[in-house]
Design an enzyme around this catalytic site. Structure first.
Site, PDB file in Angstrom:
ATOM      1  N   GLU A 170       0.851  -1.201  -0.150  1.00 17.12           N
ATOM      2  CA  GLU A 170      -0.060  -0.063  -0.170  1.00 17.12           C
ATOM      3  C   GLU A 170       0.773   1.378   0.079  1.00 17.12           C
ATOM      4  O   GLU A 170       0.498   2.205  -0.600  1.00 17.12           O
ATOM      5  CB  GLU A 170      -0.847   0.038   1.318  1.00 17.12           C
ATOM      6  CG  GLU A 170      -2.046   1.099   1.100  1.00 17.12           C
ATOM      7  CD  GLU A 170      -3.035   0.745   2.080  1.00 17.12           C
ATOM      8  OE1 GLU A 170      -3.313  -0.330   2.625  1.00 17.12           O
ATOM      9  OE2 GLU A 170      -3.116   1.786   2.942  1.00 17.12           O
ATOM     10  N   ASP A 171       2.048   1.212   0.664  1.00 15.39           N
ATOM     11  CA  ASP A 171       2.499   2.507   0.871  1.00 15.39           C
ATOM     12  C   ASP A 171       4.076   2.685   0.363  1.00 15.39           C
ATOM     13  O   ASP A 171       4.947   3.750   0.441  1.00 15.39           O
ATOM     14  CB  ASP A 171       2.918   2.602   2.386  1.00 15.39           C
ATOM     15  CG  ASP A 171       1.235   2.876   3.107  1.00 15.39           C
ATOM     16  OD1 ASP A 171       0.567   3.595   2.295  1.00 15.39           O
ATOM     17  OD2 ASP A 171       1.202   2.740   4.301  1.00 15.39           O
TER      18      ASP A 171
END
Ligand code: MN
Length: 242
Positions: A128-129
């Site tokens: 996600e990051d």
């Protein structure tokens, strides 16, 4: 030719100095080479292929379990991926404190010893990051760990409110392993909000986060009583009931 990773193995050997992460152990009749963290290639001890690599001088970590080695490999991968990220607290805590803390909540408070859940906790924000891909996790840590991370990864192409709504909607349908990671992630984040308000957040925004988190946790009930009780207590302090 491939056999499942033997998690009871007590000895590990470095087989290639350039390839940290690949280890071998041997028994009377087999020698096994761990590939990534998930699979091992097992060959008969009578096979001469690469047996020289098992020479006594190459033995490493003999008192360390292979699971400890796998966890170090995993936490190192996450640390490198999150290298330049900071948490939102005013102190700018290094981001890696969060995934390590989530994994620790699972092991120390939730009593979780499932290595794949602990690995997924360490990796849960990498896709996600950071630039990490699902395929990368699958190749390095195996399909189960990659799948758990996938289950806890928001689709960043969607607007924030939609992502938050989907978390509430999807929570009850996740695997047991993904639910554990989600519970620990929420517990860590709520404790963090109580410890220190992120820069720019109002009291209302903090309260809204608790309300939303309680809706997600509602769909995760029946997964781990210790973690759920601790979350329930935090919600109660905010006047929220599950
Ligand atoms: Mn997280």
């Amino acid at each position: 030719m491939y056999s499942t990773f033997n998690r009871n193995c007590r000895k590990a050997y470095l087989i290639n100095e350039n390839e940290i992460g690949s280890f071998v152990w041997s028994s009377a009749s087999f020698r096994s080479y761990i590939i990534g963290s998930k699979f091992a290639i097992t060959v008969s001890a009578r096979t001469t292929w690469q047996t020289d690599l098992c020479a006594p001088g190459r033995k490493l970590f003999s008192n360390m379990t292979s699971e400890a080695i796998v966890l170090l490999e995993t936490v190192n991968f996450a640390a490198e991926k999150h290298r330049n990220q900071r948490r939102k607290d005013p102190e700018g805590t290094p981001y890696i404190n969060h995934p390590i803390g989530v994994a620790r909540i699972l092991s120390h408070e939730g009593g979780i010893t499932d290595i794949e859940v602990l690995q997924a906790a360490l990796l849960h924000d990498t896709v996600e990051d950071t630039d990490t891909t699902h395929a990368e996790l699958e190749a390095k840590f195996g399909p189960v760990v990659a799948r758990i991370v996938q289950e806890v990864t928001d689709d960043k192409s969607l607007p924030k409110q939609e992502r938050k709504r989907l978390q509430v909607e999807h929570a009850p349908h996740c695997s047991h392993q993904a639910k554990l990671v989600k519970l620990a992630d929420k517990l860590y984040n709520l404790r963090d909000l109580n410890r220190s308000t992120p820069a720019g957040w109002t009291a209302e925004r903090v309260q809204e986060y608790f309300v939303w988190a309680s809706q997600v946790v509602k769909g995760l009930r029946g997964t781990n009583s210790v973690l759920e009780e601790k979350l329930e207590e935090l919600f109660k302090q905010r006047g929220l009931q599950l």
